[in-house]
Scaffold this motif. Structure first.
Motif, PDB file in Angstrom:
ATOM      1  N   PHE A   1      27.643  30.831  45.238  1.00 48.13           N
ATOM      2  CA  PHE A   1      27.673  32.241  44.819  1.00 48.13           C
ATOM      3  C   PHE A   1      28.737  33.061  45.529  1.00 48.13           C
ATOM      4  CE2 PHE A   1      23.298  30.684  44.475  1.00 48.13           C
ATOM      5  CZ  PHE A   1      23.068  30.899  43.122  1.00 48.13           C
ATOM      6  N   ARG A   2      29.501  32.454  46.424  1.00 49.96           N
ATOM      7  CA  ARG A   2      30.398  33.254  47.247  1.00 49.96           C
ATOM      8  C   ARG A   2      31.871  32.978  46.978  1.00 49.96           C
ATOM      9  NH1 ARG A   2      29.050  35.223  52.774  1.00 49.96           N
ATOM     10  NH2 ARG A   2      29.673  37.124  51.693  1.00 49.96           N
ATOM     11  N   TRP A   3      32.204  32.534  45.762  1.00 52.35           N
ATOM     12  CA  TRP A   3      33.589  32.269  45.404  1.00 52.35           C
ATOM     13  C   TRP A   3      34.009  33.186  44.277  1.00 52.35           C
ATOM     14  CZ3 TRP A   3      36.751  29.087  48.137  1.00 52.35           C
ATOM     15  CH2 TRP A   3      36.129  28.296  49.105  1.00 52.35           C
ATOM     16  N   ASP A   4      35.047  33.977  44.517  1.00 53.81           N
ATOM     17  CA  ASP A   4      35.523  34.925  43.513  1.00 53.81           C
ATOM     18  C   ASP A   4      36.853  34.481  42.933  1.00 53.81           C
ATOM     19  OD1 ASP A   4      33.363  36.653  43.735  1.00 53.81           O
ATOM     20  OD2 ASP A   4      34.248  37.623  45.499  1.00 53.81           O
ATOM     21  N   LYS A   5      36.943  34.592  41.612  1.00 53.62           N
ATOM     22  CA  LYS A   5      38.175  34.227  40.927  1.00 53.62           C
ATOM     23  C   LYS A   5      39.226  35.314  41.127  1.00 53.62           C
ATOM     24  CE  LYS A   5      39.682  32.408  36.514  1.00 53.62           C
ATOM     25  NZ  LYS A   5      39.281  32.047  35.160  1.00 53.62           N
ATOM     26  N   GLU A   6      40.449  34.888  41.420  1.00 56.52           N
ATOM     27  CA  GLU A   6      41.559  35.827  41.573  1.00 56.52           C
ATOM     28  C   GLU A   6      42.393  35.830  40.289  1.00 56.52           C
ATOM     29  OE1 GLU A   6      41.608  37.608  44.184  1.00 56.52           O
ATOM     30  OE2 GLU A   6      40.577  36.479  45.754  1.00 56.52           O
ATOM     31  N   ASP A   7      43.331  36.754  40.213  1.00 60.18           N
ATOM     32  CA  ASP A   7      44.166  36.879  39.007  1.00 60.18           C
ATOM     33  C   ASP A   7      44.988  35.617  38.716  1.00 60.18           C
ATOM     34  OD1 ASP A   7      43.205  39.391  38.635  1.00 60.18           O
ATOM     35  OD2 ASP A   7      44.868  40.387  39.663  1.00 60.18           O
ATOM     36  N   ASP A   8      45.315  34.856  39.752  1.00 64.41           N
ATOM     37  CA  ASP A   8      46.141  33.662  39.537  1.00 64.41           C
ATOM     38  C   ASP A   8      45.293  32.399  39.322  1.00 64.41           C
ATOM     39  OD1 ASP A   8      45.073  33.285  42.024  1.00 64.41           O
ATOM     40  OD2 ASP A   8      46.954  32.662  42.974  1.00 64.41           O
ATOM     41  N   ASP A   9      43.996  32.599  39.001  1.00 68.55           N
ATOM     42  CA  ASP A   9      43.071  31.485  38.749  1.00 68.55           C
ATOM     43  C   ASP A   9      42.694  30.699  40.010  1.00 68.55           C
ATOM     44  OD1 ASP A   9      42.754  32.043  36.099  1.00 68.55           O
ATOM     45  OD2 ASP A   9      44.335  30.665  35.436  1.00 68.55           O
ATOM     46  N   SER A  10      43.093  31.207  41.151  1.00 72.20           N
ATOM     47  CA  SER A  10      42.607  30.592  42.394  1.00 72.20           C
ATOM     48  C   SER A  10      41.258  31.231  42.712  1.00 72.20           C
ATOM     49  CB  SER A  10      43.589  30.847  43.531  1.00 72.20           C
ATOM     50  OG  SER A  10      43.602  32.226  43.869  1.00 72.20           O
ATOM     51  N   TYR A  11      40.567  30.654  43.693  1.00 70.87           N
ATOM     52  CA  TYR A  11      39.261  31.208  44.088  1.00 70.87           C
ATOM     53  C   TYR A  11      39.264  31.477  45.589  1.00 70.87           C
ATOM     54  CZ  TYR A  11      37.373  30.021  39.517  1.00 70.87           C
ATOM     55  OH  TYR A  11      37.120  29.963  38.167  1.00 70.87           O
ATOM     56  N   THR A  12      38.792  32.662  45.953  1.00 70.14           N
ATOM     57  CA  THR A  12      38.652  32.985  47.365  1.00 70.14           C
ATOM     58  C   THR A  12      37.165  32.958  47.696  1.00 70.14           C
ATOM     59  OG1 THR A  12      40.588  34.417  47.260  1.00 70.14           O
ATOM     60  CG2 THR A  12      39.139  34.684  49.170  1.00 70.14           C
ATOM     61  N   GLY A  13      36.842  32.281  48.772  1.00 73.14           N
ATOM     62  CA  GLY A  13      35.425  32.153  49.110  1.00 73.14           C
ATOM     63  C   GLY A  13      35.183  32.102  50.602  1.00 73.14           C
ATOM     64  N   ILE A  14      33.910  32.202  50.954  1.00 67.17           N
ATOM     65  CA  ILE A  14      33.499  32.216  52.348  1.00 67.17           C
ATOM     66  C   ILE A  14      32.507  31.076  52.549  1.00 67.17           C
ATOM     67  CG2 ILE A  14      32.526  33.644  54.190  1.00 67.17           C
ATOM     68  CD1 ILE A  14      32.792  35.785  51.535  1.00 67.17           C
ATOM     69  N   ALA A  15      32.782  30.239  53.519  1.00 64.53           N
ATOM     70  CA  ALA A  15      31.846  29.161  53.850  1.00 64.53           C
ATOM     71  C   ALA A  15      32.068  28.746  55.290  1.00 64.53           C
ATOM     72  CB  ALA A  15      32.057  27.965  52.920  1.00 64.53           C
ATOM     73  N   PHE A  16      31.001  28.396  55.961  1.00 59.45           N
ATOM     74  CA  PHE A  16      31.070  27.967  57.364  1.00 59.45           C
ATOM     75  C   PHE A  16      31.880  28.933  58.221  1.00 59.45           C
ATOM     76  CE2 PHE A  16      30.027  24.086  55.019  1.00 59.45           C
ATOM     77  CZ  PHE A  16      28.881  23.705  55.716  1.00 59.45           C
ATOM     78  N   GLY A  17      31.698  30.224  57.962  1.00 60.33           N
ATOM     79  CA  GLY A  17      32.340  31.244  58.788  1.00 60.33           C
ATOM     80  C   GLY A  17      33.831  31.406  58.578  1.00 60.33           C
ATOM     81  N   LYS A  18      34.365  30.811  57.497  1.00 58.57           N
ATOM     82  CA  LYS A  18      35.800  30.902  57.217  1.00 58.57           C
ATOM     83  C   LYS A  18      36.010  31.445  55.810  1.00 58.57           C
ATOM     84  CE  LYS A  18      36.977  28.123  60.791  1.00 58.57           C
ATOM     85  NZ  LYS A  18      37.931  28.450  61.832  1.00 58.57           N
ATOM     86  N   VAL A  19      37.150  32.130  55.644  1.00 56.66           N
ATOM     87  CA  VAL A  19      37.560  32.553  54.305  1.00 56.66           C
ATOM     88  C   VAL A  19      38.754  31.706  53.916  1.00 56.66           C
ATOM     89  CG1 VAL A  19      38.526  34.428  52.936  1.00 56.66           C
ATOM     90  CG2 VAL A  19      36.791  34.916  54.657  1.00 56.66           C
ATOM     91  N   ILE A  20      38.695  31.071  52.754  1.00 60.08           N
ATOM     92  CA  ILE A  20      39.866  30.337  52.263  1.00 60.08           C
ATOM     93  C   ILE A  20      40.092  30.655  50.797  1.00 60.08           C
ATOM     94  CG2 ILE A  20      39.756  28.407  53.888  1.00 60.08           C
ATOM     95  CD1 ILE A  20      38.432  26.739  51.641  1.00 60.08           C
TER      96      ILE A  20
END
Length: 299
Positions: free
Chosen positions: A38-57
């Motif tokens: 539930f913590r991955w958001d789609k960006e305009d370039d079709d990549s996904y930004t998400g948070i897991a294990f205390g990191k954002v990638i």
DNA sequence: TTGCAGGGGTCAA
DNA sequence: TTGACCCCTGCA
């Protein structure tokens, strides 16, 4: 069969991140939108930004079997993300076995790049308690607010993200304003779950090492955790692939494509166990994604 | 504008 | 086996 494989992934370090080459069966959309997280958001370039294990990638998959991961490095990839994305498993072989069934073959075609993430059991527990009788957008929102209220802030690209709170983050919390996270009647379950994990009454690491049946029974001791939620926790964070979480979508798609009749939840999981055995969890994900994409069973 | 059904279930009766 | 449960959206 364990379906593990020799890894042939090539890692290249770039500015702000890494490029992975030779990664098969990996489609970011399929992975992040098949209902497991539930913590991955789609960006305009079709990549996904998400948070897991205390990191954002930020993750982007390409057609040539390359994956770009930003805000990370080779060390973290080896330490966290290789396992998180289950990159040691041969999904091609799993798909081949499941494709012996024509219906499965069709479903797999729609979600060919699904991988089952190895998520944190604690975060998965709370997330799926919130998911009960709730909508995806609302679930994601509640988890975000909950993280903002109690989790550590992380800055990435000038934006503030919040890690999912650890049990330690919550140890001295009163929860007087827990209802601000808009989880409604599930808030009381969240508080109970926090207490049970915090006190050690329930030990998730121990549950992870139990057989599936025992583990499910133990998880169901937590209020707000019934069969479906327990099976999601087992599948998405404890590598119990002989599970088949049955929600309304799985009921519809299993009835329509296989059973050809109305049935009870128990019958559906029995059917899956019989048909898919230790690959039930993978079958479930391909079918779930397929059912939602095509709105199967929903008139 | 207001009102009502229903949503990735669980619990209690 | 059935209805209530928070909160919000979509639709009449």
């Amino acid at each position: 069969m364990d379906y593990l494989k020799q890894n042939s992934i090539v890692i290249e370090e770039i500015k702000d991140g890494i490029i992975l080459k030779n990664v098969w069966d990996f489609n970011a959309k399929h992975i992040f939108e098949c209902g497991q997280c539930f913590r991955w958001d789609k960006e305009d370039d079709d990549s996904y930004t998400g948070i897991a294990f205390g990191k954002v990638i930020n993750v982007k998959s390409f057609k040539n079997n390359e994956i770009k991961i930003l805000n990370t490095n080779i060390e973290d990839f080896k330490r966290i993300w290789f396992e998180y994305f289950d990159l040691g498993r041969d999904y091609s072989r799993i798909k081949k076995v499941l494709s012996a069934d024509d219906t499965m073959k069709l479903a797999i075609k729609h979600g060919e790049g699904i991988r089952i993430l190895k998520q944190d059991p604690w975060e998965t527990l709370i997330s799926f308690i919130i998911s009960a009788n709730n909508r995806i957008s609302m679930i994601a929102r509640s988890i975000n607010i909950f993280s903002q209220m109690y989790g550590q802030a992380i800055i990435y690209n000038g934006k503030v993200y919040h890690a999912f709170p650890t049990i330690k983050d919550l140890s001295d919390t009163e929860f007087s304003n827990i209802r601000d996270c808009k989880a409604g009647f599930r808030c009381k379950y969240i508080i109970e779950a926090i207490k049970m994990i915090g006190s050690g009454e329930i030990d998730l690491e121990k549950i992870k090492n139990m057989e599936t049946i025992e583990a499910e029974k133990e998880l169901k001791r937590i209020p707000g955790v019934g069969s479906k939620v327990a099976n999601c926790i087992l599948l998405f964070s404890m590598q119990k692939y002989d599970t088949y979480p049955v929600d309304i979508w799985m009921k519809r798609v299993t009835e329509e494509l296989f059973l050809k009749r109305e049935s009870k939840a128990g019958e559906i999981s029995d059917f899956a166990k019989e048909k898919f055995n230790d690959l039930s969890g993978f079958a479930q994900e391909y079918l779930f994604y397929y059912a939602r994409e095509l709105k199967i069973g929903k008139e």
